[in-house]
Scaffold this active site. Structure first.
Site, short mmCIF file in Angstrom:
data_model
loop_
_atom_site.label_atom_id
_atom_site.label_comp_id
_atom_site.label_asym_id
_atom_site.label_seq_id
_atom_site.Cartn_x
_atom_site.Cartn_y
_atom_site.Cartn_z
N GLU A 157 -1.33 19.57 52.79
CA GLU A 157 -1.01 20.61 53.77
C GLU A 157 -1.93 20.56 54.98
O GLU A 157 -1.48 20.58 56.13
CB GLU A 157 -1.08 21.99 53.12
CG GLU A 157 -0.82 23.14 54.07
CD GLU A 157 0.56 23.07 54.69
OE1 GLU A 157 0.64 22.90 55.91
OE2 GLU A 157 1.55 23.16 53.95
N ASP A 161 -0.91 19.79 59.01
CA ASP A 161 -1.18 20.73 60.09
C ASP A 161 -2.03 20.09 61.18
O ASP A 161 -1.74 20.22 62.38
CB ASP A 161 -1.90 21.97 59.54
CG ASP A 161 -1.04 22.76 58.57
OD1 ASP A 161 0.17 22.54 58.54
OD2 ASP A 161 -1.61 23.59 57.82
N SER A 365 5.89 24.37 57.06
CA SER A 365 4.49 24.01 57.30
C SER A 365 4.35 23.12 58.51
O SER A 365 3.33 23.15 59.20
CB SER A 365 3.92 23.26 56.09
OG SER A 365 3.61 24.13 55.05
N ASP A 405 19.80 26.33 70.72
CA ASP A 405 20.42 27.35 69.89
C ASP A 405 21.09 26.68 68.69
O ASP A 405 22.01 25.87 68.84
CB ASP A 405 21.45 28.12 70.71
CG ASP A 405 22.00 29.33 69.98
OD1 ASP A 405 23.00 29.90 70.45
OD2 ASP A 405 21.43 29.69 68.91
N ILE A 406 20.65 27.01 67.50
CA ILE A 406 21.19 26.43 66.28
C ILE A 406 22.34 27.32 65.80
O ILE A 406 22.13 28.51 65.53
CB ILE A 406 20.12 26.31 65.18
CG1 ILE A 406 18.82 25.74 65.76
CG2 ILE A 406 20.63 25.46 64.03
CD1 ILE A 406 18.96 24.41 66.44
N GLY A 426 22.98 32.57 69.65
CA GLY A 426 21.87 33.46 69.97
C GLY A 426 20.94 33.62 68.79
O GLY A 426 20.76 32.71 67.97
N ASP A 428 19.47 34.61 65.19
CA ASP A 428 19.95 34.80 63.83
C ASP A 428 18.78 34.69 62.87
O ASP A 428 17.70 34.21 63.23
CB ASP A 428 21.04 33.77 63.47
CG ASP A 428 20.60 32.34 63.71
OD1 ASP A 428 19.71 31.85 62.98
OD2 ASP A 428 21.13 31.69 64.63
#
Length: 716
Positions: A157, A161, A365, A405-406, A426, A428
């Site tokens: 992790e 990062d 992550s 926008d997905i 938009g 969600d």
């Protein structure tokens, strides 16, 4: 789940007067460790780890490239891993999300600091190799809280990062905070916020809001995050990898109900969800990340703890799925997450370097630190840090064009919640407003108060009375207004705002070259020393004595002042030490057979010790000076010619004649001239007073400034 844990058997008690002042009492149990939101690919047909023999290899003390100038550029082994594993190198990620627009404006995150919240260790060698691959030299330092997170490589992790931030904002400074899990959780947050050193913060550690944290801990978090927002700090948190059922995990497979992740659900945190980005060219295509119960999905949904903040209650957010029930907000709605998103699908993940191997890694992550890097780039161009980002992000969301926008897919990864929540046009609760575009890097877009005025030009230029002989060294003005450059003939150039100081003894040396220069604590005086041990004082500097006329078996090679300016040491090439004024003798190498001659020295901050450095980079520590490493066993391209200590005495830099820099202890690497063809060799260096930069000087008087050290002119 088979883990040994401890817990208190009765509730803690506090006195009545203390009760109103106490938010929570933590650390009495370790029943609920925080979990990272890191995910690995699930496809058996795609190998996850490239042959280790093709991974980059570089000596930890090797001279790295200067800061990137065109964005992240991967080496061949990273590209091969991406092709092999179906993942993306960071230049591809940068292109997909518009970061290249910032790079084209010469914005790489300089003067920005990013804090990473971690509860595991990592191998620093992985960072060295990753930076070598990408040709960057980002400063990465550790801050240990409550004893840290132990030793070893961790679970990957922390590496994920760090790699994300240093690749996407290569000139930012990264501070990796580490604390034990779970006992140090709140202490680490308190340290990050109280330090207030980083304006952009990323965390990939969290827990199910409904069960993993007590009310007191959630309230304590909120106090800290409120303080962070007031201080202008941006916090980006991973939304979780169990889709809309955040409590679900391998050890809690019955928790299939709708739930969200803390701290992402906190009202003063920007929650970052996940998408699946494929293909990436010629035009990126994204859907909601949802690989099913065995593969995970982007977290999102409705908070059971927090009412909907005012900045979220604007147009375009509330929809048929909004509710006030989970958080008991009668007459209103509850906080919804995520706020924004980025690629998190490990099957087309980020190619990072973990334990010497390239891995395609994903999870939210990976998405959170990407947004932290974006904030660092924005902070570099704004008059004030962007701070708590959500109000600005939601305003931009309603305008259109600032986010990809997905609109396809849902984050019901378990398939137990009727497809909640679907991606829509938009905002969600599957992907928030979407993923970044180049429009976010436009002028003033994320700046709360516009761009800063042009910086006031420093007083650049050097005042000299005559042409200089070859330069022998430099000293920086403690007021950071400039620096002094000394030549072997005894002439001193005064650069920038460094005061011009006349010599109380003599300014010209005959027969014995000047070999070193040192400044008084207040910058109102200077000393220079010659090879025969003569000392010459300038301005308010007092001559406390010299070796002039004394029989020397080896020539003097340097001078170092005591921190209070009431004394100095001279050092000879055999490591012999001569102390004057309040300088004390703590030892020498005069009786030790050296492989290579001593070339310089540096004092500890309290003056109760010093280091000597030889031309092969060997370090000798005396008094309270600590040994943090050396290049004594490494084959050097060019000899070491000098050293300078970090202001707190917990590290030092060595410089070679080609300008190669070797950083030890807490000293960070800010750049070098190791890859530049120099007219003349480097002869010395000096560090800035805050330790976040340094200068190098060449024998022709050329100055090279790195980190926060400013260029005030040269005499080359």
């Amino acid at each position: 789940s088979g883990r040994i844990a401890y817990a208190n058997t009765s509730a803690p008690k506090v006195s009545s007067p203390a009760y109103p002042l106490v938010t929570a009492i933590t650390g009495l149990d370790d029943l609920r460790p925080m979990l990272p939101t890191l995910s690995r690919p699930t496809s058996a047909s795609a190998p996850r780890i490239l042959n280790p023999a093709t991974a980059p290899s570089v000596s930890p003390a090797a001279v790295l490239h200067s800061a990137a100038t065109s964005g992240p550029t991967p080496c061949t082994s990273a590209i091969a891993a991406a092709n092999s594993q179906g993942g993306y190198t960071y230049n591809q990620i940068a292109s997909a999300y518009g970061f290249t627009s910032a790079y084209q404006q010469s914005n790489f995150g300089s003067n920005s600091t990013v804090a990473l919240f971690e509860m595991e260790p990592y191998y620093s060698s992985d960072i060295v190799s990753f930076e070598h691959c990408y040709g960057i030299s980002t400063s990465v330092t550790n801050e240990i809280v409550d004893g840290g997170a132990g030793a070893g490589p961790g679970g990957g992790e922390a590496i994920l990062d760090i790699d994300n931030v240093i690749a996407m904002a290569p000139q930012a400074h990264v501070i990796v905070y580490e604390a034990p899990n779970p006992s140090g959780y709140l202490d680490e947050w308190k340290q990050i916020v109280d330090d207030n050193r980083a304006k952009s913060i990323s965390t990939s550690w969290g827990g199910c809001e409904a069960s993993d944290l007590g009310n007191g801990e959630v309230s304590a978090e909120n106090t800290l995050f409120t303080q962070a927002a007031a201080q202008g700090q941006s916090i980006f948190a991973a939304s979780g990898d169990s889709g809309s059922a955040d409590c679900y995990s391998t050890s809690n497979t019955s928790a299939t109900q709708l739930a969200v992740d803390d701290p992402g659900s906190q009202p003063y945190v920007t929650d970052v969800g996940g998408t699946s980005l494929t293909p990436i060219s010629p035009t990126p295509v994204e859907v909601t990340w949802n690989n099913g119960s065995n593969g995970g999905g982007g977290g999102g949904g409705i908070s059971s703890d927090w009412a909907m903040p005012s900045w979220q209650s604007g147009p375009g957010v509330m929809n048929v799925f909004s509710s006030g029930t989970p958080c008991s907000n009668r007459g209103g709605y509850c906080r919804e997450v995520p706020d924004v998103s980025a690629d998190a699908d490990p099957n087309n993940g980020y190619i990072d370097l973990y334990t010497g191997n390239w891995n395609a890694t994903g999870g939210t992550s990976a998405a959170a630190p990407l947004w932290a890097a974006l904030a660092a780039l924005a902070d570099s161009t704004c008059s004030t840090p962007i701070g708590f980002a959500n109000p600005t992000l939601y305003q931009l969301g309603t305008k259109g064009g600032f986010f990809n926008d997905i609109t396809k897919g849902n984050n019901d990864a378990l398939g137990t919640n009727s497809g909640l929540y679907p991606a829509t046009t938009g905002y969600d609760m599957a992907t928030g407003w979407g993923t970044p575009t180049a429009a976010l890097f436009g002028k003033n877009v994320l700046c709360p108060y516009g761009t800063p005025p042009p910086p006031t030009s420093p007083n650049v230029g050097c005042s000299i009375s005559r042409d200089l002989f070859p330069v022998s060294g430099m000293a920086n003005d403690p007021a950071e207004a400039g620096y002094w450059i000394a030549d072997i003939g005894g002439n001193v150039a005064y650069c920038g705002g460094a005061p011009s100081l006349t010599s109380a003894t003599q300014s010209q040396v005959f027969g014995h070259p000047i070999v070193g220069i040192a400044a008084t604590a207040g910058g109102n005086g200077l000393w220079t020393a010659s090879s025969d041990g003569s000392v010459f004082s300038y301005g308010a500097a007092i001559a406390y004595g010299s070796m002039y006329g004394a029989p020397l078996t080896h020539q003097i090679v340097g001078i170092a002042a005591t921190p209070d300016g009431n004394g100095y040491w001279l050092v000879a090439s055999d490591g012999g030490i001569f102390a004057f004024g309040d300088a004390q003798f703590y030892g020498s190498t005069g009786a030790i057979p050296l492989n290579k001659p001593i070339v310089g020295m540096a004092s500890t901050p309290d003056g109760n010790g010093y280091w000597l450095v030889a031309s092969d980079g060997g370090i000798f520590a005396f008094g309270d000076a600590q040994f943090y490493g050396s290049t004594g066993n490494l084959p050097l391209v060019r000899p070491v010619v000098g050293m300078t200590a970090s202001p707190n005495g917990k590290g030092y830099w060595l410089v070679a004649s080609d300008g190669g820099i070797f950083a030890f202890g807490d000293s960070s690497f800010f750049g070098s001239t190791g890859g530049i063809v120099l007219n003349k060799p480097i002869v010395g260096m000096s560090a800035s007073t805050d330790g976040n930069g340094y200068w190098m000087v060449a024998s022709d008087g050329g100055i090279f400034a790195f980190g926060d050290s400013k260029f005030y002119g040269s005499v080359s």
